[in-house]
Motif scaffolding. Structure first.
Motif, PDB file in Angstrom:
ATOM      1  N   LEU A 127       0.870  -1.170   0.000  1.00 26.16           N
ATOM      2  CA  LEU A 127       0.000   0.000   0.000  1.00 26.16           C
ATOM      3  C   LEU A 127       0.909   1.223   0.000  1.00 26.16           C
ATOM      4  N   ASP A 128       0.784   2.058  -1.005  1.00 25.61           N
ATOM      5  CA  ASP A 128       1.650   3.225  -1.129  1.00 25.61           C
ATOM      6  C   ASP A 128       1.015   4.449  -0.488  1.00 25.61           C
ATOM      7  N   TYR A 129       1.819   5.203   0.271  1.00 21.75           N
ATOM      8  CA  TYR A 129       1.337   6.425   0.920  1.00 21.75           C
ATOM      9  C   TYR A 129       2.259   7.589   0.598  1.00 21.75           C
ATOM     10  N   LEU A 130       1.660   8.688   0.169  1.00 20.52           N
ATOM     11  CA  LEU A 130       2.382   9.945  -0.028  1.00 20.52           C
ATOM     12  C   LEU A 130       2.147  10.783   1.218  1.00 20.52           C
ATOM     13  N   VAL A 131       3.151  10.875   2.064  1.00 21.50           N
ATOM     14  CA  VAL A 131       3.012  11.549   3.353  1.00 21.50           C
ATOM     15  C   VAL A 131       3.482  12.993   3.204  1.00 21.50           C
ATOM     16  N   THR A 132       2.534  13.906   3.169  1.00 21.55           N
ATOM     17  CA  THR A 132       2.831  15.330   2.954  1.00 21.55           C
ATOM     18  C   THR A 132       2.362  16.209   4.108  1.00 21.55           C
ATOM     19  N   GLY A 133       1.817  15.592   5.148  1.00 23.33           N
ATOM     20  CA  GLY A 133       1.337  16.366   6.281  1.00 23.33           C
ATOM     21  C   GLY A 133       0.805  15.452   7.369  1.00 23.33           C
ATOM     22  N   SER A 134       0.215  16.074   8.379  1.00 22.31           N
ATOM     23  CA  SER A 134      -0.203  15.334   9.572  1.00 22.31           C
ATOM     24  C   SER A 134      -1.261  14.281   9.281  1.00 22.31           C
ATOM     25  N   TRP A 135      -2.181  14.569   8.370  1.00 21.81           N
ATOM     26  CA  TRP A 135      -3.279  13.629   8.136  1.00 21.81           C
ATOM     27  C   TRP A 135      -2.839  12.452   7.279  1.00 21.81           C
ATOM     28  N   SER A 136      -2.026  12.693   6.257  1.00 25.87           N
ATOM     29  CA  SER A 136      -1.521  11.551   5.480  1.00 25.87           C
ATOM     30  C   SER A 136      -0.596  10.695   6.337  1.00 25.87           C
ATOM     31  N   LEU A 137       0.106  11.317   7.286  1.00 27.03           N
ATOM     32  CA  LEU A 137       0.917  10.539   8.214  1.00 27.03           C
ATOM     33  C   LEU A 137       0.030   9.631   9.058  1.00 27.03           C
ATOM     34  N   LYS A 138      -1.066  10.163   9.568  1.00 28.32           N
ATOM     35  CA  LYS A 138      -1.990   9.354  10.363  1.00 28.32           C
ATOM     36  C   LYS A 138      -2.583   8.216   9.526  1.00 28.32           C
ATOM     37  N   ALA A 139      -2.887   8.503   8.258  1.00 27.87           N
ATOM     38  CA  ALA A 139      -3.438   7.464   7.389  1.00 27.87           C
ATOM     39  C   ALA A 139      -2.437   6.334   7.197  1.00 27.87           C
ATOM     40  N   VAL A 184       3.323  -1.680   3.989  1.00 29.88           N
ATOM     41  CA  VAL A 184       3.100  -0.250   3.777  1.00 29.88           C
ATOM     42  C   VAL A 184       4.368   0.394   3.236  1.00 29.88           C
ATOM     43  N   ASN A 185       4.246   0.990   2.057  1.00 30.40           N
ATOM     44  CA  ASN A 185       5.362   1.676   1.415  1.00 30.40           C
ATOM     45  C   ASN A 185       5.125   3.183   1.484  1.00 30.40           C
ATOM     46  N   VAL A 186       5.881   3.865   2.340  1.00 27.13           N
ATOM     47  CA  VAL A 186       5.812   5.327   2.367  1.00 27.13           C
ATOM     48  C   VAL A 186       6.636   5.822   1.185  1.00 27.13           C
ATOM     49  N   ALA A 187       5.956   6.029   0.069  1.00 31.72           N
ATOM     50  CA  ALA A 187       6.631   6.390  -1.181  1.00 31.72           C
ATOM     51  C   ALA A 187       7.170   7.812  -1.150  1.00 31.72           C
ATOM     52  N   LEU A 188       6.648   8.600  -0.241  1.00 30.22           N
ATOM     53  CA  LEU A 188       7.097   9.981  -0.086  1.00 30.22           C
ATOM     54  C   LEU A 188       6.891  10.399   1.356  1.00 30.22           C
ATOM     55  N   ASP A 189       7.938  10.867   1.994  1.00 33.06           N
ATOM     56  CA  ASP A 189       7.844  11.516   3.297  1.00 33.06           C
ATOM     57  C   ASP A 189       8.418  12.912   3.109  1.00 33.06           C
ATOM     58  N   ALA A 190       7.521  13.895   2.966  1.00 35.67           N
ATOM     59  CA  ALA A 190       7.931  15.250   2.597  1.00 35.67           C
ATOM     60  C   ALA A 190       8.834  15.897   3.637  1.00 35.67           C
ATOM     61  N   ARG A 191       8.835  15.400   4.852  1.00 39.41           N
ATOM     62  CA  ARG A 191       9.677  15.985   5.896  1.00 39.41           C
ATOM     63  C   ARG A 191      11.163  15.829   5.583  1.00 39.41           C
ATOM     64  N   LYS A 192      11.496  14.780   4.860  1.00 41.36           N
ATOM     65  CA  LYS A 192      12.909  14.506   4.571  1.00 41.36           C
ATOM     66  C   LYS A 192      13.530  15.583   3.690  1.00 41.36           C
ATOM     67  N   ALA A 193      12.686  16.296   2.946  1.00 41.77           N
ATOM     68  CA  ALA A 193      13.195  17.347   2.058  1.00 41.77           C
ATOM     69  C   ALA A 193      13.038  18.737   2.664  1.00 41.77           C
ATOM     70  N   ASN A 194      12.609  18.787   3.935  1.00 36.70           N
ATOM     71  CA  ASN A 194      12.297  20.098   4.520  1.00 36.70           C
ATOM     72  C   ASN A 194      12.739  20.179   5.983  1.00 36.70           C
ATOM     73  N   GLY A 195      13.891  19.645   6.267  1.00 36.45           N
ATOM     74  CA  GLY A 195      14.429  19.766   7.615  1.00 36.45           C
ATOM     75  C   GLY A 195      13.595  19.108   8.693  1.00 36.45           C
TER      76      GLY A 195
END
Length: 426
Positions: A127-139, A152-163
């Motif tokens: 299951l792929d998840y694009l994590v771009t904020g608090s709610w997608s993280l919870k999902a 569960v494949n976190v295909a994107l964790d936007a925090r890694k590109a933003n400190g």
């Protein structure tokens, strides 16, 4: 006494509702259609309830131009409940399709089918998840809780590109999506179209999720539902809680591709899921059951559906052939005015998310670099002007102006005027 017309409410949810809808609601709560009983008291099995459901579906269909091959469901789960429902339903479909394919290859040897199916689940179910904020993280966390981290494949964790903080959406070339291939690919790809807490919104549908072999895309649109055009056929499932743009707290709305329902798609049996150590979802989150019963499998809060129907019908009547495009123009204009004012005073205000992904619905910013006392004074000054609900989410702090549909253009202008006056006096 403070009158409703004296204030503008920017809370993130529950959010403001059109005053005209609330006035009609106060009447139908006491006496619905001169029946002598209120809307909360009528049977959910009555013809009146079915009419309300039909009206709500028709209004949403008209606004978003929803094709005939989609079903609209109303559930009591809220958006968070749909984090679970999408996993239960789409994993079950993935398993049954995989079982049927294996059965075609090996015939009636049930033991061999189960053996190969276990191997497929262990090695292929993702299951792929694009994590771009608090709610997608919870999902993504809920999916992990239900099926295990290995699936569960976190295909994107936007925090890694933003400190380590949310506020950007890295380019799609940096996403690590599960490869799509004939007869394979992830059971679903999830993303949150608008992150209420972090003020991040996808500017458009991701290109990497399009194409003939497109995966089953599930999008949480809780906080930007009916605020802009949506190309519905690109999605397998769209869901959202009603309490932002559509209505009051109490229901979630799901727009579901009919090909995911029987007889086109069959879910795996509960016994098979248990044999594979996969979760069996509660019946009230089972899409086939809800669809078969016209969202009335259990007692649906018809008053909440009526409110949503009134809000959506109001937009249909207001914008005519423009449909949701008319509301999109207003939403964009309000957001533009607020952001332009914030950008005009960079020494006073700092918008949190990157400019390319700024939410039109939830405008998150800091005052004087996040100075706690100055932000407290900013909020106090806003309240004196009748600008309420501007405090940021407790997890991130700061200021958040939620620019939902019921926030009028005059409300946005009042906020702009305060931002101007505060900055000039600072």
């Amino acid at each position: 006494m403070v009158n409703r017309s004296d204030v503008h409410y920017f809370g993130a949810g529950p959010a403001p509702l059109p005053t005209a809808v609330l006035e009609r609601a106060s009447q139908v709560l006491l006496n619905y259609k001169d029946k002598g009983i209120g809307l909360c008291e009528i049977s959910h099995r009555s013809p009146d309830a079915n009419d309300i459901l039909a009206d709500a579906k028709q209004a949403l269909t008209t606004l978003l131009d929803i094709p005939d091959d989609y079903e609209i469901l109303f559930l009591q789960s809220g958006g968070s409940g749909e984090f679970s429902a999408t996993v239960y339903n789409l994993v079950s479909i993935w398993v049954e399709k995989k079982r049927a394919k294996i059965a075609e290859e090996v015939g009636d040897d049930k033991a061999e089918v189960l053996k190969r199916l276990r191997k497929a689940v262990d090695e292929e179910l993702k299951l792929d998840y694009l994590v771009t904020g608090s709610w997608s993280l919870k999902a993504s966390q809920e999916a992990t809780r239900l099926v295990g981290a290995q699936h569960v494949n976190v295909a994107l964790d936007a925090r890694k590109a933003n400190g380590g903080k949310f506020g950007t959406i890295p380019p799609e070339s940096e996403w690590n999506l599960t490869p799509r291939k004939s007869g394979g690919g992830p059971a679903l790809v999830y993303f949150c179209d608008n992150e209420t807490v972090d003020g991040v919104e996808f500017p458009a549908f991701p290109h990497s999720l399009e194409g003939e072999d497109a995966p089953l895309v599930c999008a949480d649109m809780s906080s930007n539902f009916i605020s802009r055009k949506v190309d519905v056929p690109k999605y397998a499932v769209i869901f959202g809680g009603a309490q932002k743009n559509i209505g009051n707290t109490g229901i979630a709305i799901v727009i579901l591709r009919k090909s995911l329902l029987p007889p086109a798609s069959m879910p795996a049996s509960p016994d098979l899921l248990r044999e594979l150590n996969l979760p069996v979802g509660p019946i009230i989150l089972d899409y086939p059951t809800i669809a078969k019963n016209n969202s009335l499998y259990n007692t649906l809060p018809i008053f909440d559906v009526w409110v949503a129907s009134q809000v959506m019908t109001g937009l249909v009547n207001a914008y005519g052939v423009k449909r949701i495009g008319g509301q999109e123009e207003i939403s964009n204009d309000k957001a533009r005015q607020i952001y332009e004012t914030l950008d005009r005073y960079p020494e006073i205000y700092r918008v949190v998310p990157d400019k390319a992904v700024r939410s039109r619905m939830n405008i998150c910013f800091r005052v004087h670099g996040g100075d706690a006392e100055k932000e407290k004074a900013f909020l106090a000054g806003a309240e004196k002007r009748g600008l309420l609900g501007l405090k940021g989410h407790r997890s991130v702090g700061g200021i958040r102006a939620s620019n939902y549909n019921a926030v009028s253009l005059s409300g946005a202008k009042s906020l702009v005027a305060y931002l101007e006056d505060y900055a000039k006096a600072a």
